[in-house]
Design a protein around this motif. Structure first.
Motif, PDB file in Angstrom:
ATOM      1  N   ASP A   1       0.856  -1.164   0.000  1.00 32.48           N
ATOM      2  CA  ASP A   1       0.000   0.000   0.000  1.00 32.48           C
ATOM      3  C   ASP A   1       0.904   1.228   0.000  1.00 32.48           C
ATOM      4  N   GLU A   2       0.349   2.395   0.204  1.00 32.77           N
ATOM      5  CA  GLU A   2       1.165   3.618   0.165  1.00 32.77           C
ATOM      6  C   GLU A   2       2.267   3.603   1.222  1.00 32.77           C
ATOM      7  N   ARG A   3       1.949   3.088   2.396  1.00 34.28           N
ATOM      8  CA  ARG A   3       2.940   3.059   3.471  1.00 34.28           C
ATOM      9  C   ARG A   3       4.097   2.138   3.125  1.00 34.28           C
ATOM     10  N   THR A   4       3.798   0.931   2.672  1.00 29.68           N
ATOM     11  CA  THR A   4       4.873  -0.006   2.340  1.00 29.68           C
ATOM     12  C   THR A   4       5.697   0.485   1.148  1.00 29.68           C
ATOM     13  N   LEU A   5       5.056   1.128   0.188  1.00 27.22           N
ATOM     14  CA  LEU A   5       5.811   1.690  -0.936  1.00 27.22           C
ATOM     15  C   LEU A   5       6.767   2.780  -0.465  1.00 27.22           C
ATOM     16  N   ARG A   6       6.314   3.623   0.442  1.00 25.93           N
ATOM     17  CA  ARG A   6       7.166   4.690   0.976  1.00 25.93           C
ATOM     18  C   ARG A   6       8.330   4.104   1.779  1.00 25.93           C
ATOM     19  N   ILE A   7       8.049   3.068   2.571  1.00 32.67           N
ATOM     20  CA  ILE A   7       9.102   2.404   3.337  1.00 32.67           C
ATOM     21  C   ILE A   7      10.137   1.799   2.388  1.00 32.67           C
ATOM     22  N   GLU A   8       9.691   1.162   1.315  1.00 30.43           N
ATOM     23  CA  GLU A   8      10.612   0.568   0.348  1.00 30.43           C
ATOM     24  C   GLU A   8      11.456   1.635  -0.342  1.00 30.43           C
ATOM     25  N   GLU A   9      10.846   2.785  -0.659  1.00 20.59           N
ATOM     26  CA  GLU A   9      11.602   3.872  -1.285  1.00 20.59           C
ATOM     27  C   GLU A   9      12.713   4.368  -0.357  1.00 20.59           C
ATOM     28  N   ILE A  10      12.374   4.567   0.897  1.00 21.91           N
ATOM     29  CA  ILE A  10      13.362   5.055   1.858  1.00 21.91           C
ATOM     30  C   ILE A  10      14.465   4.013   2.066  1.00 21.91           C
ATOM     31  N   ALA A  11      14.076   2.750   2.205  1.00 21.17           N
ATOM     32  CA  ALA A  11      15.067   1.687   2.405  1.00 21.17           C
ATOM     33  C   ALA A  11      15.977   1.559   1.185  1.00 21.17           C
ATOM     34  N   SER A  12      15.422   1.665  -0.006  1.00 22.36           N
ATOM     35  CA  SER A  12      16.234   1.581  -1.216  1.00 22.36           C
ATOM     36  C   SER A  12      17.200   2.752  -1.322  1.00 22.36           C
ATOM     37  N   ARG A  13      16.730   3.931  -1.003  1.00 24.02           N
ATOM     38  CA  ARG A  13      17.589   5.114  -1.054  1.00 24.02           C
ATOM     39  C   ARG A  13      18.743   4.978  -0.064  1.00 24.02           C
ATOM     40  N   ARG A  14      18.440   4.556   1.150  1.00 26.31           N
ATOM     41  CA  ARG A  14      19.485   4.414   2.166  1.00 26.31           C
ATOM     42  C   ARG A  14      20.470   3.306   1.772  1.00 26.31           C
ATOM     43  N   THR A  15      19.963   2.206   1.234  1.00 27.98           N
ATOM     44  CA  THR A  15      20.825   1.119   0.793  1.00 27.98           C
ATOM     45  C   THR A  15      21.786   1.589  -0.291  1.00 27.98           C
ATOM     46  N   LEU A  16      21.281   2.349  -1.234  1.00 25.32           N
ATOM     47  CA  LEU A  16      22.125   2.872  -2.307  1.00 25.32           C
ATOM     48  C   LEU A  16      23.176   3.830  -1.762  1.00 25.32           C
ATOM     49  N   GLN A  17      22.803   4.662  -0.807  1.00 22.86           N
ATOM     50  CA  GLN A  17      23.772   5.583  -0.204  1.00 22.86           C
ATOM     51  C   GLN A  17      24.884   4.819   0.503  1.00 22.86           C
ATOM     52  N   VAL A  18      24.523   3.801   1.264  1.00 23.21           N
ATOM     53  CA  VAL A  18      25.516   3.001   1.974  1.00 23.21           C
ATOM     54  C   VAL A  18      26.405   2.252   0.983  1.00 23.21           C
ATOM     55  N   LEU A  19      25.810   1.708  -0.077  1.00 24.18           N
ATOM     56  CA  LEU A  19      26.570   0.981  -1.086  1.00 24.18           C
ATOM     57  C   LEU A  19      27.598   1.879  -1.768  1.00 24.18           C
ATOM     58  N   VAL A  20      27.193   3.079  -2.159  1.00 21.62           N
ATOM     59  CA  VAL A  20      28.121   3.995  -2.824  1.00 21.62           C
ATOM     60  C   VAL A  20      29.229   4.424  -1.866  1.00 21.62           C
ATOM     61  N   LEU A  21      28.891   4.698  -0.617  1.00 18.96           N
ATOM     62  CA  LEU A  21      29.929   5.055   0.364  1.00 18.96           C
ATOM     63  C   LEU A  21      30.898   3.898   0.606  1.00 18.96           C
ATOM     64  N   ALA A  22      30.374   2.691   0.729  1.00 19.79           N
ATOM     65  CA  ALA A  22      31.237   1.529   0.935  1.00 19.79           C
ATOM     66  C   ALA A  22      32.147   1.323  -0.271  1.00 19.79           C
ATOM     67  N   LEU A  23      31.603   1.481  -1.465  1.00 21.23           N
ATOM     68  CA  LEU A  23      32.428   1.355  -2.672  1.00 21.23           C
ATOM     69  C   LEU A  23      33.490   2.443  -2.730  1.00 21.23           C
ATOM     70  N   ALA A  24      33.136   3.660  -2.336  1.00 21.53           N
ATOM     71  CA  ALA A  24      34.106   4.753  -2.349  1.00 21.53           C
ATOM     72  C   ALA A  24      35.260   4.466  -1.382  1.00 21.53           C
ATOM     73  N   PHE A  25      34.942   4.008  -0.165  1.00 25.92           N
ATOM     74  CA  PHE A  25      36.001   3.653   0.784  1.00 25.92           C
ATOM     75  C   PHE A  25      36.839   2.491   0.256  1.00 25.92           C
ATOM     76  N   LEU A  26      36.187   1.519  -0.352  1.00 23.76           N
ATOM     77  CA  LEU A  26      36.896   0.376  -0.909  1.00 23.76           C
ATOM     78  C   LEU A  26      37.847   0.805  -2.026  1.00 23.76           C
ATOM     79  N   VAL A  27      37.396   1.726  -2.868  1.00 27.34           N
ATOM     80  CA  VAL A  27      38.250   2.236  -3.943  1.00 27.34           C
ATOM     81  C   VAL A  27      39.477   2.931  -3.364  1.00 27.34           C
ATOM     82  N   VAL A  28      39.290   3.746  -2.333  1.00 29.57           N
ATOM     83  CA  VAL A  28      40.419   4.446  -1.717  1.00 29.57           C
ATOM     84  C   VAL A  28      41.395   3.447  -1.095  1.00 29.57           C
TER      85      VAL A  28
END
Length: 126
Positions: free
Chosen positions: A58-85
């Motif tokens: 429903d709208e709530r679960t879709l919003r939760i998934e959007e937030i979780a996906s955004r946070r996951t992507l942020q963590v993934l990019v940061l982890a990759l950036a540290f790994l690259v360094v």
């Protein structure tokens, strides 16, 4: 807990177990078969739930998934950036890590380009 919810947890758990078994056996074809079967079973399961009238999202679960996906992507990019360094520094001393450095850099660029491309696409569509 309802039985249909338990099945929803059993599908990815079984898939992970079978992937581990297939990869430990060194059978890549079986691993791809497990992934294909998991995708098919997931679609069939979701279709079965819709026919039963279960509310999957429903709208709530879709919003939760959007937030979780955004946070996951942020963590993934940061982890990759540290790994690259880290790999950049380590590959100066150990040349065998150079390919890992290139892989991590490529993944970081791919994820970043994909995010920007999808953001641009959805800005136009929505």
């Amino acid at each position: 807990m309802e039985r249909w919810r338990l099945t929803g947890y059993a599908i990815p758990a079984t898939t992970a177990f079978l992937l581990v078994v297939a990869l430990r056996m060194g059978n890549v074809a079986l691993a791809f078969g497990v992934l294909a079967a998991a995708i098919a079973v997931s679609f069939l399961y979701a279709d079965w739930l819709k026919k039963r009238g279960e509310i999957i999202s429903d709208e709530r679960t879709l919003r939760i998934e959007e937030i979780a996906s955004r946070r996951t992507l942020q963590v993934l990019v940061l982890a990759l950036a540290f790994l690259v360094v880290v790999l950049s520094i380590l590959s100066e001393k150990n040349s065998s890590l150079r390919s890992a450095y290139y892989l991590a850099t490529g993944l970081m660029v791919l994820v970043s380009v994909l995010k920007l491309g999808l953001k641009h696409h959805y800005a136009r569509v929505m």
